[in-house]
Motif scaffolding. Sequence first.
Motif, short mmCIF file in Angstrom:
data_model
loop_
_atom_site.label_atom_id
_atom_site.label_comp_id
_atom_site.label_asym_id
_atom_site.label_seq_id
_atom_site.Cartn_x
_atom_site.Cartn_y
_atom_site.Cartn_z
N THR A 202 0.87 -1.17 0.00
CA THR A 202 0.00 0.00 0.00
C THR A 202 0.91 1.22 0.00
OG1 THR A 202 -0.14 -0.08 2.43
CG2 THR A 202 -1.94 -1.11 1.17
N CYS A 228 -6.23 1.40 -1.44
CA CYS A 228 -5.48 0.71 -0.38
C CYS A 228 -6.26 -0.51 0.11
CB CYS A 228 -5.20 1.66 0.79
SG CYS A 228 -4.00 2.94 0.41
N GLU A 229 -7.54 -0.33 0.28
CA GLU A 229 -8.36 -1.47 0.72
C GLU A 229 -8.42 -2.53 -0.36
OE1 GLU A 229 -10.01 -3.95 3.09
OE2 GLU A 229 -9.32 -1.97 3.75
N ARG A 232 -5.27 -4.60 -0.10
CA ARG A 232 -5.37 -5.54 1.03
C ARG A 232 -6.25 -6.73 0.66
NH1 ARG A 232 -6.43 -0.18 4.07
NH2 ARG A 232 -4.31 0.44 4.73
N GLU A 233 -7.35 -6.46 -0.04
CA GLU A 233 -8.24 -7.55 -0.44
C GLU A 233 -7.56 -8.51 -1.40
OE1 GLU A 233 -11.66 -5.60 -2.03
OE2 GLU A 233 -12.35 -4.85 -0.08
N ASP A 244 1.91 -3.20 4.43
CA ASP A 244 0.86 -2.19 4.56
C ASP A 244 1.45 -0.86 5.05
OD1 ASP A 244 -1.55 -0.92 4.59
OD2 ASP A 244 -2.56 -2.38 5.89
#
Length: 288
Positions: A202, A228-229, A232-233, A244
């Motif tokens: 990220t 960013c999410e 992560r996914e 992260d």
Amino acid sequence: MKTTYRIPAPYAQQFLNLADSFVCESPARPERFMEKMKRNRGAVAGLTQAGLDENGLERKNPVIVALGDSVTAGHFETLLPKDPEALRAGFERMLRGEEAAPVEITDARESYIEKFRLALIDKYEQTSVSVLNAGIAGDVLPMMCKRADRDVVRHDPDLILINGSLNWDDETMGDASAYKSLLKGLVQKLKAETTADIILLTPNGDLPNDLLEPIGIPAKEVTTPARCEAIREVAREEQVCLADVRAVWDQAKEAGIPWEALLSNGVNHPSVEGHEVYARVLMKLFED
């Protein structure tokens, strides 16, 4: 040209302390790469045969490829003129493909890629490791996907870093779901065509880009958190490593550290200390 921007005290040490205390919650670790770093101890293959591969060749030193944009490439302070007319003239020259003065400082010596390489050398002292920096200023994920064969796959890497979310434009490229689809496809391609461990990063924090406002180009809304999410996914769904970095920047904001002080260009280029945070978060994946 060397960067001279440094985060003012006391923010610098506070920021680095947050990186040191960050708890890594990656879905995976770079196990194959770590094992290769441990095994690649410089044995004299011609005498012991221990270092020869299945083709009878000397074992290949571990190779890392970092795919990204200007942050990966090592760009720092802006050199854009503040005079609107000079700025407009320089911008027009760039659009025409003409030679123009540099628009920002590039200092690969201080990039997180170099800091990460040195940290790996400290941890695995008997192993040589090569890092190919495939960061290109201004690049976006669609173009990174197009150059993946040229800049990543053909080098037969052992570890791949992907850090390419800051320059995405929702208006022309789509929302975070479009970004996620592209990133997932890239990860699946690299998993299929290489044996490398993959680390998704990220990005650092970013602010509205107002550098070209003097010539009438307005700053756009920052939409990076949604991407960013998505990163992560994808890391969870594809079971690849996650560094992260953005989580540390968010912690800094919560601690009252202004992002303006952490960015060398005031927009999206981290300072030297910000690149150090990147490296320290990456090294969390290598903790025992």
